[in-house]
Design a protein around this motif. Sequence first.
Motif, PDB file in Angstrom:
ATOM      1  N   TYR A   1       0.337  -1.287  -0.312  1.00 13.56           N
ATOM      2  CA  TYR A   1      -0.009  -0.256  -0.260  1.00 13.56           C
ATOM      3  C   TYR A   1       0.876   0.990  -0.112  1.00 13.56           C
ATOM      4  O   TYR A   1       1.056   2.225  -0.465  1.00 13.56           O
ATOM      5  N   LEU A   2       1.916   1.561   1.020  1.00  9.32           N
ATOM      6  CA  LEU A   2       2.692   2.261   0.703  1.00  9.32           C
ATOM      7  C   LEU A   2       3.122   2.945  -0.611  1.00  9.32           C
ATOM      8  O   LEU A   2       3.515   3.825  -0.679  1.00  9.32           O
TER       9      LEU A   2
ATOM     10  N   GLN B   1      -6.703  14.949 -15.888  1.00 12.83           N
ATOM     11  CA  GLN B   1      -7.764  14.067 -15.155  1.00 12.83           C
ATOM     12  C   GLN B   1      -7.125  12.864 -15.075  1.00 12.83           C
ATOM     13  O   GLN B   1      -7.720  12.151 -14.008  1.00 12.83           O
ATOM     14  N   GLU B   2      -5.407  12.433 -14.876  1.00 18.58           N
ATOM     15  CA  GLU B   2      -4.162  11.074 -14.732  1.00 18.58           C
ATOM     16  C   GLU B   2      -4.912  11.476 -13.401  1.00 18.58           C
ATOM     17  O   GLU B   2      -4.528  10.426 -12.651  1.00 18.58           O
ATOM     18  N   MET B   3      -4.042  12.643 -13.132  1.00 17.22           N
ATOM     19  CA  MET B   3      -4.010  13.085 -11.644  1.00 17.22           C
ATOM     20  C   MET B   3      -5.700  12.529 -10.810  1.00 17.22           C
ATOM     21  O   MET B   3      -5.491  12.085  -9.477  1.00 17.22           O
ATOM     22  N   ALA B   4      -6.549  13.337 -11.769  1.00 16.39           N
ATOM     23  CA  ALA B   4      -8.197  12.721 -10.209  1.00 16.39           C
ATOM     24  C   ALA B   4      -8.398  11.120 -10.128  1.00 16.39           C
ATOM     25  O   ALA B   4      -8.655  10.641  -9.366  1.00 16.39           O
ATOM     26  N   LEU B   5      -7.621  10.732 -11.195  1.00 16.45           N
ATOM     27  CA  LEU B   5      -8.140   9.238 -11.509  1.00 16.45           C
ATOM     28  C   LEU B   5      -7.543   7.991 -10.470  1.00 16.45           C
ATOM     29  O   LEU B   5      -7.528   7.441  -9.905  1.00 16.45           O
ATOM     30  N   LEU B   6      -5.818   8.959 -10.382  1.00 17.91           N
ATOM     31  CA  LEU B   6      -5.075   8.385  -9.559  1.00 17.91           C
ATOM     32  C   LEU B   6      -5.902   8.547  -8.087  1.00 17.91           C
ATOM     33  O   LEU B   6      -5.248   7.640  -6.745  1.00 17.91           O
ATOM     34  N   ILE B   7      -6.401   9.544  -7.768  1.00 18.53           N
ATOM     35  CA  ILE B   7      -6.644  10.049  -6.677  1.00 18.53           C
ATOM     36  C   ILE B   7      -8.197   9.342  -6.006  1.00 18.53           C
ATOM     37  O   ILE B   7      -7.944   8.254  -4.972  1.00 18.53           O
ATOM     38  N   ILE B   8      -8.725   8.764  -7.126  1.00 13.41           N
ATOM     39  CA  ILE B   8      -9.965   7.810  -6.264  1.00 13.41           C
ATOM     40  C   ILE B   8      -8.969   7.068  -7.078  1.00 13.41           C
ATOM     41  O   ILE B   8      -9.853   6.343  -5.628  1.00 13.41           O
TER      42      ILE B   8
ATOM     43  N   PRO C   1      -6.040   2.644   1.824  1.00 14.65           N
ATOM     44  CA  PRO C   1      -6.091   3.650   3.377  1.00 14.65           C
ATOM     45  C   PRO C   1      -5.429   4.897   3.620  1.00 14.65           C
ATOM     46  O   PRO C   1      -4.771   5.708   3.085  1.00 14.65           O
ATOM     47  N   LEU C   2      -7.285   5.251   3.955  1.00 12.46           N
ATOM     48  CA  LEU C   2      -6.876   6.790   3.875  1.00 12.46           C
ATOM     49  C   LEU C   2      -5.248   6.971   4.750  1.00 12.46           C
ATOM     50  O   LEU C   2      -4.498   8.193   3.883  1.00 12.46           O
ATOM     51  N   GLU C   3      -5.625   6.914   5.524  1.00 12.93           N
ATOM     52  CA  GLU C   3      -3.581   7.798   6.503  1.00 12.93           C
ATOM     53  C   GLU C   3      -3.028   7.281   5.213  1.00 12.93           C
ATOM     54  O   GLU C   3      -1.539   8.065   5.951  1.00 12.93           O
ATOM     55  N   ILE C   4      -2.399   5.594   4.979  1.00  6.67           N
ATOM     56  CA  ILE C   4      -1.690   5.578   4.126  1.00  6.67           C
ATOM     57  C   ILE C   4      -1.404   6.868   3.246  1.00  6.67           C
ATOM     58  O   ILE C   4      -0.267   6.950   2.229  1.00  6.67           O
ATOM     59  N   PHE C   5      -2.795   6.533   2.393  1.00  5.21           N
ATOM     60  CA  PHE C   5      -2.580   7.877   0.909  1.00  5.21           C
ATOM     61  C   PHE C   5      -2.447   9.224   1.513  1.00  5.21           C
ATOM     62  O   PHE C   5      -1.224  10.025   0.599  1.00  5.21           O
ATOM     63  N   SER C   6      -3.139   9.456   2.618  1.00  2.30           N
ATOM     64  CA  SER C   6      -2.499  10.822   3.333  1.00  2.30           C
ATOM     65  C   SER C   6      -1.151  11.359   3.558  1.00  2.30           C
ATOM     66  O   SER C   6      -0.732  12.529   3.272  1.00  2.30           O
ATOM     67  N   PHE C   7      -0.699  10.498   4.436  1.00  2.00           N
ATOM     68  CA  PHE C   7       0.908  10.276   4.256  1.00  2.00           C
ATOM     69  C   PHE C   7       2.096  10.667   3.464  1.00  2.00           C
ATOM     70  O   PHE C   7       2.849  11.079   3.175  1.00  2.00           O
ATOM     71  N   ALA C   8       1.364   9.667   2.222  1.00  2.00           N
ATOM     72  CA  ALA C   8       1.931   9.291   0.966  1.00  2.00           C
ATOM     73  C   ALA C   8       2.246  10.882  -0.004  1.00  2.00           C
ATOM     74  O   ALA C   8       3.046  11.310  -0.214  1.00  2.00           O
ATOM     75  N   PHE C   9       0.749  11.045   0.031  1.00  2.00           N
ATOM     76  CA  PHE C   9       0.808  12.398  -0.598  1.00  2.00           C
ATOM     77  C   PHE C   9       1.587  13.778  -0.258  1.00  2.00           C
ATOM     78  O   PHE C   9       2.437  14.323  -0.587  1.00  2.00           O
ATOM     79  N   ILE C  10       1.180  13.615   1.311  1.00  2.00           N
ATOM     80  CA  ILE C  10       1.666  15.059   1.804  1.00  2.00           C
ATOM     81  C   ILE C  10       3.429  14.561   2.106  1.00  2.00           C
ATOM     82  O   ILE C  10       4.460  15.612   1.959  1.00  2.00           O
ATOM     83  N   ALA C  11       3.749  13.636   2.550  1.00  6.94           N
ATOM     84  CA  ALA C  11       4.987  13.557   1.988  1.00  6.94           C
ATOM     85  C   ALA C  11       6.575  13.413   0.440  1.00  6.94           C
ATOM     86  O   ALA C  11       6.941  14.066   0.327  1.00  6.94           O
ATOM     87  N   ILE C  12       5.103  12.660  -0.131  1.00 10.29           N
ATOM     88  CA  ILE C  12       5.667  12.973  -2.072  1.00 10.29           C
ATOM     89  C   ILE C  12       6.304  14.867  -1.735  1.00 10.29           C
ATOM     90  O   ILE C  12       7.379  15.447  -2.197  1.00 10.29           O
TER      91      ILE C  12
ATOM     92  N   MET D   1       2.736  13.832  12.650  1.00  8.97           N
ATOM     93  CA  MET D   1       2.028  13.089  13.185  1.00  8.97           C
ATOM     94  C   MET D   1       1.118  11.957  12.386  1.00  8.97           C
ATOM     95  O   MET D   1       0.711  11.356  13.203  1.00  8.97           O
ATOM     96  N   LEU D   2       1.111  11.572  11.736  1.00 12.20           N
ATOM     97  CA  LEU D   2       0.595  10.793  10.522  1.00 12.20           C
ATOM     98  C   LEU D   2       1.752   9.221  10.781  1.00 12.20           C
ATOM     99  O   LEU D   2       0.979   8.346  11.114  1.00 12.20           O
ATOM    100  N   SER D   3       3.100   9.466  10.735  1.00 12.58           N
ATOM    101  CA  SER D   3       3.195   8.125  11.157  1.00 12.58           C
ATOM    102  C   SER D   3       5.420   8.632  11.332  1.00 12.58           C
ATOM    103  O   SER D   3       5.370   8.935  10.231  1.00 12.58           O
ATOM    104  N   TRP D   4       5.463   9.197  12.313  1.00 12.99           N
ATOM    105  CA  TRP D   4       6.628   9.458  12.698  1.00 12.99           C
ATOM    106  C   TRP D   4       7.852   8.500  12.044  1.00 12.99           C
ATOM    107  O   TRP D   4       9.066   8.642  10.928  1.00 12.99           O
TER     108      TRP D   4
END
Length: 186
Positions: free
Chosen positions: A63-64, A93-100, A107-118, A163-166
Amino acid sequence: MLEIFKRYIGILLLGVVIKLLDDDVDGDKNQKTLYSKIYSDLAEYKLPYCLLFLSLSMLLETYLVFSLFTCAYIIGMFHFPSQKLPLHLKAYQEMALLIIVNLLLVPLEIFSFAFIAILLIQLIDDLMDEAYDFKYGYKNLVNSFGRGEVILTSSILLILCLMLSWTNTVIVLSCSFLINYLYSKL
């Protein structure tokens, strides 16, 4: 301990893939191949190695790694939202598709972490490449918004990541710094 080691290796392999693919997109490979025999040899077999490394990293941390890779793609396309891509979709459109896809499968917390980290890694990279990107006309958020603004935003993103995952923050950032260091030595 074994779980953290697997995650580190998976993210490190993914980081190598992202760095190699980023060179193709940015056009940085031309400079490296002139000066580095190792990079020139690696560039010749880049696609199979990228596929191998991506496959291995997905096995180690599914997932990560998936989310980090797709977030790197999303953020990489951010500067060109209206560009038409090979799938005959515009970049946004590709960006929106990948977000969906991420919201449905990860899992939302993994996606949120990944987006913020990148995004954090992109801002740090832009801080480090500010003068080079300005000189050669590459897109750079520091040159667009200012050094102070990017440092402040990076600080906020770092706090959010912690805060999401040290643990994941330490792993992702250390892999990013290690890859950039090794890449500079090629």
